[in-house]
Design a protein around this motif. Structure first.
Motif, PDB file in Angstrom:
ATOM      1  N   LEU A 103       6.432   9.367  13.753  1.00  0.00           N
ATOM      2  CA  LEU A 103       6.353  10.186  12.539  1.00  0.00           C
ATOM      3  C   LEU A 103       7.683  10.144  11.794  1.00  0.00           C
ATOM      4  N   HIS A 104       8.772  10.218  12.521  1.00  0.00           N
ATOM      5  CA  HIS A 104      10.105  10.167  11.903  1.00  0.00           C
ATOM      6  C   HIS A 104      10.352   8.808  11.242  1.00  0.00           C
ATOM      7  N   VAL A 105      10.062   7.734  11.957  1.00  0.00           N
ATOM      8  CA  VAL A 105      10.287   6.386  11.422  1.00  0.00           C
ATOM      9  C   VAL A 105       9.448   6.162  10.169  1.00  0.00           C
ATOM     10  N   VAL A 106       8.185   6.532  10.218  1.00  0.00           N
ATOM     11  CA  VAL A 106       7.310   6.331   9.059  1.00  0.00           C
ATOM     12  C   VAL A 106       7.827   7.140   7.877  1.00  0.00           C
ATOM     13  N   TYR A 107       8.153   8.405   8.102  1.00  0.00           N
ATOM     14  CA  TYR A 107       8.592   9.258   7.002  1.00  0.00           C
ATOM     15  C   TYR A 107       9.892   8.765   6.376  1.00  0.00           C
ATOM     16  N   ARG A 108      10.777   8.225   7.181  1.00  0.00           N
ATOM     17  CA  ARG A 108      12.062   7.752   6.673  1.00  0.00           C
ATOM     18  C   ARG A 108      11.960   6.436   5.919  1.00  0.00           C
ATOM     19  N   THR A 109      10.934   5.621   6.208  1.00  0.00           N
ATOM     20  CA  THR A 109      10.956   4.264   5.691  1.00  0.00           C
ATOM     21  C   THR A 109       9.648   3.751   5.106  1.00  0.00           C
ATOM     22  N   PHE A 110       8.502   4.091   5.697  1.00  0.00           N
ATOM     23  CA  PHE A 110       7.268   3.368   5.371  1.00  0.00           C
ATOM     24  C   PHE A 110       6.214   4.159   4.603  1.00  0.00           C
ATOM     25  N   GLY A 111       6.317   5.468   4.564  1.00  0.00           N
ATOM     26  CA  GLY A 111       5.301   6.245   3.860  1.00  0.00           C
ATOM     27  C   GLY A 111       5.510   7.724   4.063  1.00  0.00           C
ATOM     28  N   ASP A 112       4.551   8.482   3.624  1.00  0.00           N
ATOM     29  CA  ASP A 112       4.596   9.931   3.760  1.00  0.00           C
ATOM     30  C   ASP A 112       3.938  10.322   5.083  1.00  0.00           C
ATOM     31  N   VAL A 113       4.280  11.484   5.590  1.00  0.00           N
ATOM     32  CA  VAL A 113       3.671  12.038   6.809  1.00  0.00           C
ATOM     33  C   VAL A 113       3.286  13.473   6.500  1.00  0.00           C
ATOM     34  N   ARG A 114       2.019  13.789   6.718  1.00  0.00           N
ATOM     35  CA  ARG A 114       1.527  15.140   6.422  1.00  0.00           C
ATOM     36  C   ARG A 114       0.461  15.537   7.436  1.00  0.00           C
ATOM     37  N   TYR A 125       0.843  -1.202   0.000  1.00  0.00           N
ATOM     38  CA  TYR A 125       0.000   0.000   0.000  1.00  0.00           C
ATOM     39  C   TYR A 125       0.873   1.245   0.000  1.00  0.00           C
ATOM     40  N   ARG A 126       0.388   2.301  -0.656  1.00  0.00           N
ATOM     41  CA  ARG A 126       0.994   3.630  -0.553  1.00  0.00           C
ATOM     42  C   ARG A 126       0.344   4.268   0.671  1.00  0.00           C
ATOM     43  N   VAL A 127       1.154   4.693   1.633  1.00  0.00           N
ATOM     44  CA  VAL A 127       0.630   5.147   2.919  1.00  0.00           C
ATOM     45  C   VAL A 127       0.970   6.609   3.173  1.00  0.00           C
ATOM     46  N   VAL A 128      -0.037   7.359   3.633  1.00  0.00           N
ATOM     47  CA  VAL A 128       0.160   8.696   4.173  1.00  0.00           C
ATOM     48  C   VAL A 128      -0.343   8.656   5.606  1.00  0.00           C
ATOM     49  N   LEU A 129       0.533   8.952   6.556  1.00  0.00           N
ATOM     50  CA  LEU A 129       0.170   9.026   7.963  1.00  0.00           C
ATOM     51  C   LEU A 129      -0.167  10.483   8.275  1.00  0.00           C
ATOM     52  N   VAL A 130      -1.343  10.719   8.842  1.00  0.00           N
ATOM     53  CA  VAL A 130      -1.785  12.084   9.133  1.00  0.00           C
ATOM     54  C   VAL A 130      -1.298  12.462  10.529  1.00  0.00           C
TER      55      VAL A 130
END
Length: 191
Positions: free
Chosen positions: A171-182, A150-155
């Motif tokens: 937020l840092h871990v997700v942005y660096r590896t698993f998806g976008d954070v916005r 899946y393409r993931v954006v974490l809000v």
């Protein structure tokens, strides 16, 4: 966001669990943003999914690790009854939304829920993830969703943890590896 319709994952949490809504103003503050995201996503033809933990027989590992009282509290955090009825009362689910229960921290852990199958049946490839607790269930769900392709954006401002440093670390871990954070405002612009 691509040819497939996006989905939003709103982890409702349990009604009476202290790690979720009742005793935490910060967590309750995510509710209006989650509702705004869900409404906007539906207006664009997207699918909103709500996931809550389900009670199960307490695994010996949980009792050993957390102790009997804490393990029992975590086990009961999702409440009882239909998923929609177990969401926090201020959340705004709709009849056509997806509802799932999970038996693991991640909603996408193999065999933990039928969320993946429900989303696949609808052709979902993109996820917008919101909910609680950021550094536990939300992070686990994002990691496993990314692993499934899946393409993931974490809000960022529609999730909450017990401590800011835990929230920010995820937020840092997700942005660096698993998806976008916005933030919610940028996700709404993407819709």
């Amino acid at each position: 966001m691509g040819p497939a319709r996006p989905a939003s994952y709103g982890a409702g949490g349990g009604r009476r669990g202290p790690f979720f809504f009742e005793d935490n103003d910060y967590v309750r503050g995510t509710v209006p943003r989650i509702n705004t995201l869900a409404t906007a996503l539906r207006a664009r033809g997207g699918t909103v999914a709500w996931v809550v933990p389900t009670s199960r027989e307490l695994p010996p590992r949980d009792v050993e690790f957390f102790g009997a009282d804490i393990a029992a509290m975590f086990n009961a955090s999702g409440g009882k009854g239909p998923v929609r009825a177990r969401l926090w009362p201020e959340l705004e689910p709709a009849d056509d939304d997806v509802y799932a229960e999970k038996t693991a921290f991640s909603a996408f852990f193999a065999g933990a829920s039928d969320l993946h199958e429900q989303l696949q049946a609808r052709g979902i490839e993109n996820l917008v993830v919101a909910g609680t607790v950021t550094n536990v269930c939300v992070e686990g769900t994002v990691r496993d969703a990314a692993g499934l392709g899946y393409r993931v954006v974490l809000v960022a401002d529609a999730c909450a943890a017990r401590r800011d440093q835990d929230h920010n670390a995820t937020l840092h871990v997700v942005y660096r590896t698993f998806g976008d954070v916005r933030p919610t405002s940028e996700v709404l612009e993407l819709f």
